[in-house]
Structure formats: C-alpha cells, structure tokens
Scaffold this active site. Structure first.
Site, PDB file in Angstrom:
ATOM      1  N   GLU A 148       0.651  -0.985   0.407  1.00  0.00           N
ATOM      2  CA  GLU A 148      -0.234   0.482   0.180  1.00  0.00           C
ATOM      3  C   GLU A 148       0.635   1.516  -0.237  1.00  0.00           C
ATOM      4  O   GLU A 148       0.507   1.995   0.193  1.00  0.00           O
ATOM      5  CB  GLU A 148      -0.742   0.268   1.019  1.00  0.00           C
ATOM      6  CG  GLU A 148      -1.764  -0.746   1.298  1.00  0.00           C
ATOM      7  CD  GLU A 148      -2.686  -1.259   2.171  1.00  0.00           C
ATOM      8  OE1 GLU A 148      -2.733  -0.904   3.466  1.00  0.00           O
ATOM      9  OE2 GLU A 148      -3.759  -2.203   2.638  1.00  0.00           O
ATOM     10  N   ASN A 196       1.771  -5.509  -3.160  1.00  0.00           N
ATOM     11  CA  ASN A 196       0.200  -5.310  -3.671  1.00  0.00           C
ATOM     12  C   ASN A 196       0.144  -3.964  -2.784  1.00  0.00           C
ATOM     13  O   ASN A 196      -0.063  -3.408  -1.984  1.00  0.00           O
ATOM     14  CB  ASN A 196       0.655  -6.502  -1.869  1.00  0.00           C
ATOM     15  CG  ASN A 196      -0.939  -7.171  -1.156  1.00  0.00           C
ATOM     16  OD1 ASN A 196      -0.833  -7.376  -2.565  1.00  0.00           O
ATOM     17  ND2 ASN A 196      -1.023  -7.054  -0.177  1.00  0.00           N
ATOM     18  N   HIS A 232     -10.151  -6.191  -2.186  1.00  0.00           N
ATOM     19  CA  HIS A 232     -11.532  -6.120  -1.283  1.00  0.00           C
ATOM     20  C   HIS A 232     -12.942  -5.765  -1.996  1.00  0.00           C
ATOM     21  O   HIS A 232     -11.977  -4.074  -2.123  1.00  0.00           O
ATOM     22  CB  HIS A 232     -10.613  -5.002  -0.008  1.00  0.00           C
ATOM     23  CG  HIS A 232      -9.556  -6.469   0.800  1.00  0.00           C
ATOM     24  ND1 HIS A 232      -9.722  -6.920   1.471  1.00  0.00           N
ATOM     25  CD2 HIS A 232      -8.852  -4.935   1.038  1.00  0.00           C
ATOM     26  CE1 HIS A 232      -8.708  -7.480   1.634  1.00  0.00           C
ATOM     27  NE2 HIS A 232      -8.323  -7.037   2.018  1.00  0.00           N
ATOM     28  N   GLU A 264      -5.877 -10.904  -0.893  1.00  0.00           N
ATOM     29  CA  GLU A 264      -7.080 -10.795  -0.716  1.00  0.00           C
ATOM     30  C   GLU A 264      -8.484 -10.192  -0.659  1.00  0.00           C
ATOM     31  O   GLU A 264      -9.266  -9.597   0.217  1.00  0.00           O
ATOM     32  CB  GLU A 264      -6.407  -9.489   0.594  1.00  0.00           C
ATOM     33  CG  GLU A 264      -5.734  -9.028   0.957  1.00  0.00           C
ATOM     34  CD  GLU A 264      -5.008  -7.646   1.825  1.00  0.00           C
ATOM     35  OE1 GLU A 264      -5.375  -7.387   2.654  1.00  0.00           O
ATOM     36  OE2 GLU A 264      -3.369  -7.988   2.482  1.00  0.00           O
ATOM     37  N   ASP A 266     -12.144 -10.866  -1.022  1.00  0.00           N
ATOM     38  CA  ASP A 266     -13.187 -10.323  -0.054  1.00  0.00           C
ATOM     39  C   ASP A 266     -14.661  -9.694  -0.657  1.00  0.00           C
ATOM     40  O   ASP A 266     -13.896  -8.416  -1.183  1.00  0.00           O
ATOM     41  CB  ASP A 266     -13.195 -10.383   1.244  1.00  0.00           C
ATOM     42  CG  ASP A 266     -12.811  -8.762   1.627  1.00  0.00           C
ATOM     43  OD1 ASP A 266     -12.726  -7.942   0.937  1.00  0.00           O
ATOM     44  OD2 ASP A 266     -12.305  -8.876   2.974  1.00  0.00           O
TER      45      ASP A 266
HETATM   46  C1  XIL Z   1      -6.413  -6.361   8.231  1.00  0.00           C
HETATM   47  C2  XIL Z   1      -6.740  -7.471   9.452  1.00  0.00           C
HETATM   48  O1  XIL Z   1      -7.332  -8.249   8.469  1.00  0.00           O
HETATM   49  C3  XIL Z   1      -7.273  -6.662   9.937  1.00  0.00           C
HETATM   50  O2  XIL Z   1      -6.780  -8.230  11.548  1.00  0.00           O
HETATM   51  C4  XIL Z   1      -6.697  -5.379  11.318  1.00  0.00           C
HETATM   52  O3  XIL Z   1      -6.967  -5.390  12.313  1.00  0.00           O
HETATM   53  C5  XIL Z   1      -5.876  -4.634  10.244  1.00  0.00           C
HETATM   54  O4  XIL Z   1      -5.366  -5.282   8.625  1.00  0.00           O
HETATM   55  N1  XIL Z   1      -4.687  -4.871   3.710  1.00  0.00           N
HETATM   56  C6  XIL Z   1      -4.364  -5.205   4.579  1.00  0.00           C
HETATM   57  C7  XIL Z   1      -4.248  -6.722   4.988  1.00  0.00           C
HETATM   58  O5  XIL Z   1      -2.913  -5.716   3.597  1.00  0.00           O
HETATM   59  O6  XIL Z   1      -2.976  -6.370   6.238  1.00  0.00           O
HETATM   60  C8  XIL Z   1      -5.408  -5.118   6.224  1.00  0.00           C
HETATM   61  O7  XIL Z   1      -5.488  -6.612   7.238  1.00  0.00           O
HETATM   62  C9  XIL Z   1      -6.614  -5.276   4.945  1.00  0.00           C
HETATM   63  C10 XIL Z   1      -6.461  -4.142   4.513  1.00  0.00           C
END
Ligand code: XIL
Length: 349
Positions: A148, A196, A232, A264, A266
């Site tokens: 990020e 990422n 996401h 990731e 969802d």
């Molecule tokens: C999130 C976790 O799922 C949570 O449990 C934590 O509180 C915060 O981080 N992008 C990412 C992940 O790269 O590491 C994040 O994970 C979600 C967004």
C-alpha cells in the site's frame, strides 16, 4: 499397524493432507493455488482449522507477520504465533505467503514514536526485513515486501518509510521500494518478492502508477517477481466494464513477465439477503474466472474464510457477509459460485 493408525489419528485431530476439500482440488486443476488469510487466535476451534487445512492450499498469516507483531521491541523478535501458523501449514502440505514487511500500518510504538533519523530508520528496516525473511527462508515462498505505498491518484503515500522522515529517499518516488526489494532479495534470494496494494485491480491512476514502477523495475533488473492485487471489493464491482478492466489490467502486468496474485479477496455486502448472497456468489465466480483465464494469475486468496472472523464489520461499518462460509461455518452461495467457476473452465495454454 492398527496401533500406528490409531496413534496417527489421535495425534492428528484435524483433516490430514490427503483429505482435501472440493475447492482446493478444483483450483489445483487450473494450476491456481487457492489461499486464505488465517489467524492463530482461532486454531483451537475445530471447525476453523478443519476448513482451513482441507479447502485451502495456501495460508497467509492475517496479522502475525506484521511489524508490530514480530518485532514488538527494538532488538526483540517474537515469531511464536506466526510459527504456529507456518507449522500448521507445513503439516497439511500448504504453501505459506508472507505478509508484510514494509507498511505504514501495524507498526510498533517504538518505531512510530522513536523520532529516528532516516539513517537509523534505514538500518532498522533493513534489519527487520533480513531477520524476518531469514527466519522463514525456504518456508515462506513469497512475500508482500511492500504494501500500500501509493495513493489513489498515483502519487506516493506519505509514510514513515517514504518521507516521514523516510529511510533516506524522501521525494524520490519509488526508490525506497526498490531499496526494500534489494534488501529482501539479499535476505532470501529464493523468495518471490511482491508489491501488494488495494484499489489497483482495474485500470486507474493507482494501477497506472504501479505499472510504471513495475515496468521501470523490470527494465533495470530490480528484484520484483510479482504484483499482489488485494481485491477487497463490493457489488459495485460487478459491471461488464469493471470486469473487463480487471482482465485488461492483469494482462498488462502479465506482459511485463510478472506473476500475479489475488491476495485478499473479499466481497462485502450491505445485507445478508438471498439476493445479495446470490449476487456475491456470481461475482466470486467472475473474479475466479478472470484469474483462471490469465496464465500469469497463480494465486487466488481470500481474506479469511468465515464471516465469524472477518475484518469487514470493524473497518466498513454497516457492511459484512464478505466471505465463503457464514458465521456458523455453513457454506454460502459464494462458496458454490467460486467452486462452479473453478470446476467449469479449463485454462488454455
Ligand atoms: C487487516 C486485518 O484483517 C485486521 O485483523 C487488522 O486489524 C487490520 O489489518 N490490507 C492489508 C491487510 O494488507 O493486512 C489488512 O488486514 C486488510 C487491508
């Protein structure tokens, strides 16, 4: 023989390496590794661990490898909970993806409030990357080295590692990312190194900036092996334009010779109605098909698997229902949508 069998059953309370679920089997047929984020906190829950090790071929610690967790004090590393996840994965023949070494969040107090100079921060970050990667060398096959680092408009995000005060390359664009990759490659030359990010799945200003960086790194031989697309998303993503833009974006990164991971995934919803769950199932299928149809897309990973433990409600108030199993470990339409997409198509090389 009978005694041996009994002993192995007793010492292996969850599904063994040979009892694989349909999802994992279907992904293997496409040469896609199906992964999920997992948390060490829930391993004592038999439903959680049974699904984790039978339906997924890859595990990524959800929080356990982040800076604050593995490096809570200066000079002290704590790998216990990450090690528990890695051991579980190894016992069940799962690959492990590492997450993450350079990120502006989940940094411990001793770093964020340490008032370090760029030279000191540089030494801290190099030591961190080296120690964590060497601890997991040959056990973690790929790392999100930098997470990020870009803003939505394609400019560099202002962070402790870039310019607050940064590790010595403030104002020099992607130079600090390059440095992190070089340190990572020296620490574990066999690991695959990833950049990422979220919101870069389709063609837009952020993915343009990441693409420009990747092209530059490939041309100059900077050790970058792939790009992680977090994915996401919500249902607004399900438009023909959105999906074709996703495929087009993956293709341009693939053309650079990079490996692509959906890291990731969802799909958050505003309600758990049958209509929403069906739309979600369809979109899981569409995203999986996009990965199946792109030979460079090697990993399809969801950010957790049960709605019982999803990060969504805490970070997107009013939204939930984002994963493949519900909060009582029942398979949702999303599970079957993903399975059908993985079973229904063959990859043509
Ligand atoms: C999130 C976790 O799922 C949570 O449990 C934590 O509180 C915060 O981080 N992008 C990412 C992940 O790269 O590491 C994040 O994970 C979600 C967004």
């Amino acid at each position: 023989m009978a005694i041996l069998l009994l002993v192995s059953l007793v010492s292996c309370p969850v599904a063994g390496p040979r009892t694989k679920g349909p999802l994992r089997k279907a992904a293997v047929a496409h040469h896609i590794t199906l992964g999920t984020a997992a948390s060490a906190l829930h391993l004592g829950e038999s439903n959680y661990t049974r699904i984790l090790v039978s339906e997924f071929a890859q595990l990524e610690p959800e929080n356990e490898m982040k800076f604050a967790r593995v490096h809570p004090e200066r000079g002290r590393y704590d790998f216990r909970s990450a090690d528990a996840l890695v051991s579980l994965a190894e016992t069940h023949g799962m690959a492990v993806r590492g997450h993450t070494l350079v990120w502006h969040r989940q940094i411990p107090q001793w770093v964020s409030a340490g008032k370090f100079s760029p030279a000191e921060l540089s030494a801290i970050l190099q030591d961190h990357i080296t120690t964590v990667m060497q601890h997991y060398a040959s056990r973690v096959y790929a790392w999100d080295v930098v997470n990020e680092a870009f803003n939505a408009n394609g400019t560099m995000r202002s962070t402790i590692w870039y310019d607050q005060p940064g590790v010595g390359y403030a104002g020099m664009g992607t130079r600090y990312i390059e440095q992190a990759l070089v340190w990572a490659h020296a620490a574990d030359p066999k690991a695959k190194l990833f950049y990422n990010d979220y919101g870069a799945e389709v063609m837009n200003a952020k993915s343009d900036a990441i693409y420009a960086m990747a092209q530059d790194f490939k041309q100059r031989g900077v050790p970058l092996d792939g790009i992680g697309f977090q994915a996401h998303v919500d249902l607004a993503y399900e438009t023909p334009e959105g999906l074709s833009s996703f495929a087009e974006n993956l293709q341009r990164f693939a053309s650079l010779g990079l490996e692509l991971h959906i890291t990731e995934l969802d799909i958050r919803l505003r309600d758990g109605s049958p209509a929403s769950l069906d739309a979600q199932a369809k979109l899981y299928g569409e995203i999986a098909k996009t990965c199946v149809q792109q030979p460079a897309c090697k990993v399809l990973q969801t950010w957790g698997f049960t709605d019982k433990y999803s990060w969504i409600p805490r970070y997107y108030p009013g939204m939930d229902w984002a994963l493949l199993w519900d909060s009582e470990y029942r398979k949702k339409p999303a599970y079957f949508g993903l399975l059908a997409a993985l079973q229904g198509q063959r990859k043509i090389f």
